[in-house]
Design an enzyme around this catalytic site. Structure first.
Site, PDB file in Angstrom:
ATOM      1  N   ASP A  97      -6.463  -7.093  -1.904  1.00 12.01           N
ATOM      2  CA  ASP A  97      -6.892  -6.877  -0.522  1.00 12.01           C
ATOM      3  C   ASP A  97      -8.333  -6.376  -0.455  1.00 12.01           C
ATOM      4  OD1 ASP A  97      -6.662  -6.858   2.222  1.00 12.01           O
ATOM      5  OD2 ASP A  97      -4.890  -5.578   2.265  1.00 12.01           O
ATOM      6  N   ASP A 155      -3.386 -10.993   9.178  1.00 10.45           N
ATOM      7  CA  ASP A 155      -2.506  -9.847   9.379  1.00 10.45           C
ATOM      8  C   ASP A 155      -1.639 -10.012  10.616  1.00 10.45           C
ATOM      9  OD1 ASP A 155      -3.162  -8.446   7.131  1.00 10.45           O
ATOM     10  OD2 ASP A 155      -4.538  -7.052   8.097  1.00 10.45           O
ATOM     11  N   ASP A 173       0.819  -1.215   0.000  1.00  9.88           N
ATOM     12  CA  ASP A 173       0.000   0.000   0.000  1.00  9.88           C
ATOM     13  C   ASP A 173       0.854   1.266   0.000  1.00  9.88           C
ATOM     14  OD1 ASP A 173      -2.125   1.726   0.218  1.00  9.88           O
ATOM     15  OD2 ASP A 173      -2.882   0.914   2.111  1.00  9.88           O
TER      16      ASP A 173
END
Length: 723
Positions: A472, A542, A361
């Protein structure tokens, strides 16, 4: 023959070498569930003998006590007082159905499902039962597929409006099984973000129990799966019946135990916030459910699901291939990077024997935090002066593959896309918008939105000349409303979103057949067979802490093979828990998945980099065994202070055994660990120590795991058969 039909007895017998699933037509009208379990030649007992001897008064239709019959397609309202798997609101407002047998067909192979992912099956056979309600014209097709080499029955249901008036589906589940006693334990996989797929087991009790999601995704909180364990069933022994769903949206997996000690297990699309209009001639297809029977405990169940996934669900160039060892820059840099920093990290990765560099990201729009730019998939020239192509060329020039993170289903309120199309997000006009992670969800039920997503994703992939995509999805769906649907059809949005997602994934993955796609949803928030159909692996969680990953990956392995689980070595102290674990332990745990790294290699001392080089060489040499060997769970992290698991090659010529301790405990004996899956007639040599053991010895007596000094220590052995 996998499927036999006896017209004299009105019996359908689905079978392979190990299992039988038997359906009988009662009075030639209702398909009842007669048997499911170990293969049998036949079942001669009639379920009517039990169901017609109840002392209580029964409601009957056609003289049949539907409230006690174990039905294949139960519906409420015509004598069955339990919740059914199908509910159809008809033109007069009623929803009662009398679904009776009309015809059947036995097909070679397995038809694909319209608009939905499903398992393949050229060598399978499929039974299609056609039922009809004469009063309303509702027609139902029940499909059952049996495989020659996997002990799983694939089921789905299709509803057709064969009448003259519009109908509204308010419930359409994929599978139902009525069990004639309810003394089982119910196992489910539940959790939350950072602790997905934790194992929960409890006794069945009268009433409803199970798991569900209403989040628009299969979710971190629940997995579309449940298992019923017969008394005494355990990891390696006893009977297990399991149901799972090939679907990525809101779902229901439920067991209802009635007063007659019958347990009705059902799985399918979540009925809450669901309806679907069917005009005359239209049909509705449910997702596919998988029913697995194992007489060999949970390990046996898992291996059948693993085989189903690897042989019949995952597709494409990477379905059975080696996977590149990757490094992702996220935990190394977060949003704070430039091209120079990325190239420094990539160069270090190349020197360490890593194959793939993944840019996460922050590369697009003006995204320095998570509060903007989703939807604006244009290169940020402040960070990447020559854009994705310039960075990609340099990464490729180092001899690495290049991967890219995208979150295509989302939109930021602070984005050019939102300013141009504020109606493209899922929202309720006039109400304050509910944000999560500073973002909203694009309305994939709308054709123009799907076209934009496909074009934007493909353009970014082409600019970056990418070899890998991490797809994602960091928030779930609420505030359900689409400007593309009228008021009567708003409850179709959840399912239409998932159908739109599947259409996008089919388009993108088909256009880039040589790109490795990894699914992600804030980690493991959409880890299901539906996503595995398009992407052969998924970021498991995560939470990259090795000790927590033991639990997450152990639970995930109940359904999914090692080759699907994204697992990386992360920095210490860990960024989610603050825990410090040894590098080898982090690596050993990550080896039970698709191996990679989440840390800044440029900050590590040379001795750790050298250890990483050795580990990478080991992983590459053993990857076929690690990813595609038969996986066995040996010790559960949910039951003690240790975890153990192993993978065995198909020919039983080698195995990898991994054992991980939790916090150190004083004055403890070494662990004696019985192994699984070896050939009892072979001898095996431990590659490191040279010691030789008999396969029968290792499975009956066990392997001694020494005590280690310190917390969270791992031991790993590579066993090779002695020729």
């Amino acid at each position: 023959m996998p499927i036999l039909y006896s017209p004299e007895n009105h019996v359908f017998h689905l079978q392979n070498a190990n299992i039988s699933y038997i359906i009988r037509l009662v009075a030639g009208k209702y398909p009842i569930h007669q048997y499911w379990g170990r293969r049998v030649r036949a079942i001669h007992a009639d379920a009517m003998e039990r169901c017609c001897t109840q002392e209580e008064e029964n409601f009957t239709l056609h003289g049949l006590p539907l409230d006690t019959l174990p039905q294949e397609c139960p519906v409420y309202g015509c004598g069955d007082l339990r919740q059914g798997m199908l509910e159809v609101r008809q033109a007069d407002g009623s929803s009662a159905l009398d679904l009776c047998y009309v015809s059947h067909e036995i097909l070679k192979g397995k038809p694909a499902l319209k608009g939905l992912p499903s398992a393949r099956g050229d060598d399978a056979e499929t039974l299609v039962l056609r039922l009809q309600d004469e009063h309303s014209g509702v027609e139902v097709e029940l499909s059952y597929t049996v495989y020659p080499d996997v002990d799983v029955i694939a089921r789905n249901l299709r509803v057709i409006n064969g009448g003259q008036f519009p109908l509204v589906l308010e419930k359409a589940l994929s599978a139902c099984v009525d069990f004639e006693n309810a003394h089982e334990q119910l196992m489910t996989l539940s959790g939350a973000w950072l602790r997905e797929r934790q194992i929960y087991t409890r006794p069945l009790t009268p009433g409803n129990q199970g798991v569900e999601s209403v989040r628009g995704a299969s979710s971190h909180q629940a997995c579309p799966f449940m298992a019923l364990l017969k008394p005494g069933a355990a990891e390696d022994s006893g009977e297990v019946y399991a149901l799972s769903l090939c679907y990525s949206g809101s779902f229901l997996a439920n067991v209802f135990v009635d007063s007659n000690d019958m347990a009705r297990a059902q799985i399918g699309i979540q009925p809450f916030q669901f309806s679907w209009e069917l005009k005359p001639g239209e049909d509705f297809q449910t997702p596919e459910a998988y029913l697995c029977y194992s007489p060999n405990g949970l390990n046996g169940m898992s291996r059948e699901f693993h085989h189903l996934c690897s042989r019949y669900i995952t597709r494409g160039a990477f379905a059975h291939a080696a996977r590149p060892l990757l490094i992702n820059n996220w935990e190394a840099t977060y949003f704070n990077f430039n091209e120079e920093k990325l190239l420094e990290l990539a160069s270090c990765a190349k020197n360490a024997g890593i194959d793939l560099f993944v840019l996460d990201d922050g590369w697009f729009g003006h995204r320095d935090l998570d509060n903007c730019s989703l939807g604006d998939w244009v290169d940020d020239r402040r960070k990447l002066p020559e854009g994705l192509r310039g960075l990609s060329d340099r990464i490729h020039g180092l001899g690495l593959k290049f991967g890219l993170w995208l979150e295509p289903e989302m939109i930021s309120p602070d984005s050019d896309l939102y300013r141009a199309h504020p109606d493209w997000c899922i929202h309720i006009p006039g109400r304050m918008q509910v944000e999560s992670r500073n973002q909203l969800v694009l309305d994939l039920s709308r054709k123009e939105v799907r076209e934009y997503v496909i074009d934007a994703v493909c353009a970014a992939m082409e600019r970056g000349n990418v070899d890998y995509v991490k797809w994602d999805m960091n928030r779930n769906i609420n505030m359900l409303h689409s400007d593309g649907l009228d008021s009567a059809h708003q409850k179709e949005l959840n399912h239409r979103y998932i159908l739109g997602l599947y259409e996008i994934l089919e388009a993108v993955t088909s256009r880039f057949p040589n790109v490795l796609f990894e699914s992600c949803a804030g980690g493991g928030g959409r880890f299901d067979f539906g996503m595995m159909y398009y992407m052969p692996q998924a970021w498991c969680s995560d939470d990259s802490d090795a000790f927590m990953r033991c639990r997450i990956q152990y639970g995930t392995s109940m359904l999914f093979p090692v080759s699907t689980m994204g697992a990386h070595v992360s920095a210490v102290p860990n960024h989610q828990t603050g825990r410090i674990t040894p590098l080898f332990t982090r690596a050993a745990v990550a080896m039970s998945g698709t191996y990679g790294y989440e840390l800044d290699l440029t900050k590590l001392p040379e001795e750790e980099l050298e250890e990483i080089r050795r580990l990478n060489e080991k992983v590459k040499a053993l990857q076929p065994l690690l990813l595609y060997g038969e996986f066995y769970r040996l010790r559960s992290p949910f039951e003690g202070n240790e975890t153990a698991f192993m993978s065995v090659s198909e020919d039983q010529s080698e195995a990898i055994v991994t054992h991980v301790y939790g916090p150190a405990q004083p004055n403890m004996l070494p662990v004696l660990l019985p192994l699984r899956g070896l050939d009892p007639e072979k001898d095996y040599r431990d590659v490191e120590s040279g010691r030789i053991y008999g396969g029968d010895e290792l499975m009956s007596h066990g392997l001694t795991i020494p005590r280690t000094w310190g917390d969270y220590m791992a031991t790993q052995l590579h066993l090779v058969a002695v020729k």
